[in-house]
Design a protein around this motif. Structure first.
Motif, short mmCIF file in Angstrom:
data_model
loop_
_atom_site.label_atom_id
_atom_site.label_comp_id
_atom_site.label_asym_id
_atom_site.label_seq_id
_atom_site.Cartn_x
_atom_site.Cartn_y
_atom_site.Cartn_z
N ALA A 99 29.06 70.56 17.31
CA ALA A 99 28.70 69.73 16.16
C ALA A 99 28.43 68.30 16.60
CB ALA A 99 29.82 69.78 15.12
N GLY A 100 29.24 67.80 17.53
CA GLY A 100 29.07 66.43 18.00
C GLY A 100 27.76 66.21 18.72
N ARG A 101 27.39 67.16 19.58
CA ARG A 101 26.10 67.02 20.29
C ARG A 101 24.94 67.00 19.30
NH1 ARG A 101 28.33 70.64 24.03
NH2 ARG A 101 27.17 72.36 23.12
N ALA A 102 25.01 67.83 18.27
CA ALA A 102 23.93 67.88 17.28
C ALA A 102 23.88 66.59 16.45
CB ALA A 102 24.12 69.08 16.36
N ALA A 103 25.05 66.04 16.11
CA ALA A 103 25.12 64.86 15.25
C ALA A 103 24.90 63.55 16.00
CB ALA A 103 26.47 64.81 14.54
N HIS A 104 25.25 63.52 17.28
CA HIS A 104 25.22 62.28 18.06
C HIS A 104 24.38 62.41 19.34
CE1 HIS A 104 29.52 61.99 16.27
NE2 HIS A 104 28.66 61.49 15.42
N PRO A 105 23.11 62.78 19.24
CA PRO A 105 22.31 62.91 20.46
C PRO A 105 22.13 61.57 21.18
CG PRO A 105 20.90 63.02 18.51
CD PRO A 105 22.33 63.05 18.03
N PHE A 106 22.42 60.48 20.51
CA PHE A 106 22.28 59.14 21.07
C PHE A 106 23.52 58.70 21.86
CE2 PHE A 106 23.40 59.28 16.61
CZ PHE A 106 24.62 58.61 16.59
N ILE A 107 24.57 59.52 21.89
CA ILE A 107 25.78 59.19 22.65
C ILE A 107 25.74 59.94 23.98
CG2 ILE A 107 28.31 59.32 22.72
CD1 ILE A 107 27.27 57.35 20.64
N PRO A 108 25.69 59.22 25.09
CA PRO A 108 25.64 59.89 26.40
C PRO A 108 26.90 60.74 26.64
CG PRO A 108 25.20 57.52 26.61
CD PRO A 108 25.66 57.77 25.21
N GLY A 109 26.70 61.97 27.05
CA GLY A 109 27.84 62.84 27.36
C GLY A 109 28.60 63.36 26.16
N GLU A 110 28.05 63.22 24.96
CA GLU A 110 28.75 63.71 23.77
C GLU A 110 29.03 65.20 23.91
OE1 GLU A 110 30.85 63.39 21.57
OE2 GLU A 110 29.82 62.42 19.91
N GLY A 111 30.23 65.59 23.52
CA GLY A 111 30.59 67.00 23.54
C GLY A 111 31.17 67.49 24.84
N GLY A 112 31.33 66.62 25.82
CA GLY A 112 31.86 67.09 27.11
C GLY A 112 32.52 65.97 27.89
N GLY A 113 32.83 66.28 29.12
CA GLY A 113 33.34 65.28 30.06
C GLY A 113 34.56 64.52 29.57
N GLU A 114 34.50 63.21 29.73
CA GLU A 114 35.61 62.33 29.35
C GLU A 114 35.90 62.40 27.85
OE1 GLU A 114 38.62 59.32 29.61
OE2 GLU A 114 37.80 60.83 30.97
N ARG A 115 34.86 62.55 27.03
CA ARG A 115 35.07 62.65 25.58
C ARG A 115 35.82 63.94 25.24
NH1 ARG A 115 32.52 58.92 22.33
NH2 ARG A 115 31.95 60.36 20.66
N ALA A 116 35.54 65.01 25.94
CA ALA A 116 36.27 66.27 25.71
C ALA A 116 37.73 66.14 26.14
CB ALA A 116 35.60 67.42 26.44
N ARG A 117 37.96 65.44 27.24
CA ARG A 117 39.33 65.22 27.69
C ARG A 117 40.11 64.44 26.65
NH1 ARG A 117 42.60 61.62 29.19
NH2 ARG A 117 41.08 59.93 29.19
#
Length: 155
Positions: A29-47
């Protein structure tokens, strides 16, 4: 690709056993809603999602057809995040989670990215109004502060 949700969702408290499913919903959902945020839905944000937000917020999930399809994170009367799996969007599950939060806490507040037009439209339909705006320093994106009065104060 997950199938479309067919059964009515059950809203219940998040448990540790929901972690992987909740992070999956948040990620998609985050990747779809926030394509302007680098790395949304994974990596450090997922941690951070796993180690901070799912641990410290009051979390609720919507479960349909035996699987988690939405996640609501509350910090008292603030919606820290509402994420609905793409296949469950438009089914009313997000509306039910917001109404659940209002039943628990009355008036509600949240921050949403100005560029997230889908969420902004949804929250406007739910009775939220813009209170202020600021620039998110981490991503240099405009954030809107939205509020909604307690149900008994509305109309």
């Amino acid at each position: 690709m997950p199938e479309h949700v067919s059964a009515p969702a059950v809203i219940r408290r998040y448990t540790a056993a929901d972690e992987d499913a909740a992070v999956d919903v948040w990620s998609r959902a985050g990747r779809a809603a926030h394509p302007f945020i680098p790395g949304e839905g994974g990596g450090e944000r997922a941690r951070k999602m796993r180690e901070i937000y799912l641990v410290h917020a009051e979390n609720w999930v919507a479960e349909a057809d035996g699987r988690v399809v939405a996640l609501l994170g509350l910090l008292d009367a603030e919606i820290g995040g509402l994420f609905v799996a793409p296949e469950a969007q438009g089914t009313g599950v997000g509306r039910r989670l917001v109404e659940h939060a209002a039943a628990l806490h009355g008036s509600l507040a949240l921050d949403v990215y100005e560029k997230n037009t889908g969420a902004r439209s949804f929250y406007a339909r739910m009775g939220f109004v813009e209170e202020s705006r600021r620039v998110d320093e981490e991503y240099d994106e405009v954030m809107l502060r939205l509020t909604r009065p307690a149900p008994e104060d509305r109309g």
